[in-house]
Design a protein around this motif. Structure first.
Motif, PDB file in Angstrom:
ATOM      1  N   HIS A 264      27.730  43.491  44.830  1.00  0.00           N
ATOM      2  CA  HIS A 264      28.712  42.347  45.603  1.00  0.00           C
ATOM      3  C   HIS A 264      27.667  40.931  45.780  1.00  0.00           C
ATOM      4  O   HIS A 264      27.846  40.049  46.226  1.00  0.00           O
ATOM      5  N   CYS A 275      37.253  40.507  43.772  1.00  0.00           N
ATOM      6  CA  CYS A 275      36.352  41.736  44.021  1.00  0.00           C
ATOM      7  C   CYS A 275      37.104  42.555  45.179  1.00  0.00           C
ATOM      8  O   CYS A 275      37.905  42.169  45.910  1.00  0.00           O
ATOM      9  N   CYS A 277      35.998  43.861  47.578  1.00  0.00           N
ATOM     10  CA  CYS A 277      35.705  43.644  48.755  1.00  0.00           C
ATOM     11  C   CYS A 277      36.091  42.577  49.529  1.00  0.00           C
ATOM     12  O   CYS A 277      35.983  41.985  50.541  1.00  0.00           O
ATOM     13  N   SER A 279      35.867  39.187  48.358  1.00  0.00           N
ATOM     14  CA  SER A 279      35.156  37.904  47.871  1.00  0.00           C
ATOM     15  C   SER A 279      35.805  37.743  46.355  1.00  0.00           C
ATOM     16  O   SER A 279      36.379  38.451  45.887  1.00  0.00           O
ATOM     17  N   CYS A 282      31.910  38.434  42.605  1.00  0.00           N
ATOM     18  CA  CYS A 282      30.865  39.435  42.778  1.00  0.00           C
ATOM     19  C   CYS A 282      30.361  39.848  41.318  1.00  0.00           C
ATOM     20  O   CYS A 282      31.323  40.260  40.546  1.00  0.00           O
TER      21      CYS A 282
END
Ligand SMILES: [Zn+2]
Length: 420
Positions: A264, A275, A277, A279, A282
């Motif tokens: 990340h 991503c 996550c 975001s 990454c």
């Protein structure tokens, strides 16, 4: 006239002694058979101390001593030692491989693995199942692993002893209790994986759990490509990219144990791929499985290790779009690795998991980024390698996690074990 030591001095000596017994066992567990003379040199202790420590481990059943040529030593150890002083090579200490063992479990992105691993590190027995990508809840995973674990335990020789259990999981793990705080690919949040597995195995042994990339990094340092190195980086690819950073011989685990999330690290914030996550851009969004398959023009219904290997195979056969996909991934991977080399000055960068397949085709771009973006003095000595333990890096790491108590205090750990 000598005075009896004060209790505090006695306790300190006892602690040092326990530490030395564990350290000696660790040397032969990781390094294989070695002579008392070599052990004395590596541990900075005299030969008579090594002989006394070894005698305790022999009596406990963990190691045996042999003449250098092989075969069991039958002579009185004091006479052997006397002859050793007269110039004969000293006895070799080696682990008894099939008696003390651990159970190791690996929850990887595409498979569930369980193994019985003997003292010394040999995989003595194993079970493996394909893991579906989606819909694997805690109950299912623990069910499969506990069944495998019971089978391995019951198939072990009658007089053998299980000295620990360890598990590797592809997610963020709370140290101490094996709680999976976040397992992105299965959607696990705060699942008591270690406690459940321990309960379901019913052996009365706790199950510590480690992050797969952390354990893979340690395994590669202890038994794989990075043996002897005190500073290394390990990148583990599956759907995403995990990491393990070893600095000064120790894993960087961070304040809560969740460190080294190299995947990340943001490498492409403006035009980056989304991503998992939440975001964008990454490292794992740019070099993970989907990034490669999309870059190679593979349809969305193709995924997994086989799909990924088919891109690598096509590139090997000269397919230009597959080659271009590997080059693109290699460039992003190189940017990430260059940043990490500047930060940590590792002696080696190791590519594991699916990155083991991708790296050879991506290596020119990675090397180019290192040559362009890494400070000259930091790149002088760094070596780039694929993992030496193959797909078992994380399993080996779980086994070493399981052996940790035995290595810290062999005799006390044995005293806690139950006979089969
Ligand atoms: Zn991310």
């Amino acid at each position: 006239m000598s005075r009896a030591p004060t209790p505090a001095v006695g306790m300190a000596q006892e602690r040092i002694h326990r530490h030395n017994v564990g350290t000696l066992l660790r040397h032969v567990h990781l390094g294989g058979a070695m002579s008392r003379a070599v052990l004395a040199e590596r541990m900075g202790l005299n030969r008579s101390t090594i002989m006394a420590l070894t005698a305790q481990l022999v009596a406990a059943g963990l190691v045996r001593e042999e003449p250098p040529g092989g075969g069991l030593a039958t002579a009185d150890p004091r006479r052997e030692e006397a002859r050793g002083r007269a110039g004969r090579p000293s006895l070799v200490v080696r682990v008894r491989p099939n008696w003390a063992y651990v159970l190791a479990f690996d929850v990887a992105v595409d498979r569930l693995v369980a193994a019985r691993v003997g003292l010394g590190g040999a995989v003595l027995d194993r079970r493996e199942a394909v893991r579906p990508r989606a819909g694997a809840d805690l109950d299912h995973v623990v069910d499969v692993l506990a069944r495998f674990g019971r089978q391995l335990y019951e198939a072990a020789p009658a007089d053998s002893v299980c000295v620990g259990i360890g598990a590797s999981y592809c997610g963020m793990i709370r140290p101490g209790d094996g709680m999976v705080r976040f397992g992105p690919d299965m959607g696990w949040v705060d699942q008591a994986f270690g406690a459940e597995l321990s309960e379901r195995l019913g052996l009365g042994i706790p199950v510590p759990v480690g992050n797969e990339a952390h354990l893979g990094a340690l395994a590669e340092q202890q038994r794989g490509a990075g043996v002897g190195l005190q500073n290394l980086l390990y990148l583990h690819g599956d759907v995403g990219v995990g990491g393990g950073i070893i600095v000064g011989g120790k894993l960087l685990d961070g304040d809560g144990g969740y460190g080294c999330e190299l995947g990340h690290m943001v490498v492409n914030p403006y035009n980056g791929r989304p991503c998992g996550c939440g975001s964008h851009g990454c490292l794992e969004a740019e070099v993970g499985e989907r990034a490669l398959l999309d870059a190679a023009g593979r349809p969305a219904h193709l995924w997994g290790r086989d799909a990924l290997r088919s891109v690598v195979d096509d590139a090997d056969r000269g397919d230009e779009s597959a080659r271009e996909a590997l080059r693109r991934i290699g460039d992003w991977l190189g940017i990430g690795v260059a940043n990490l080399i500047n930060l940590f000055n590792p002696g080696m960068v190791i590519f594991g998991g699916m990155l083991r397949d991708i790296y050879p085709g991506a290596a020119p771009q990675v090397r180019h980024r290192i040559a362009t973006n890494v400070l000259p003095v930091a790149r002088e000595r760094v070596r780039l390698r694929t993992c030496a333990l193959g797909d078992d890096s994380t399993l080996v790491g779980a086994a070493e996690l399981a052996f940790a108590d035995l290595m810290a205090d062999p005799l006390a750990t044995l005293a806690r074990t139950r006979p089969h």
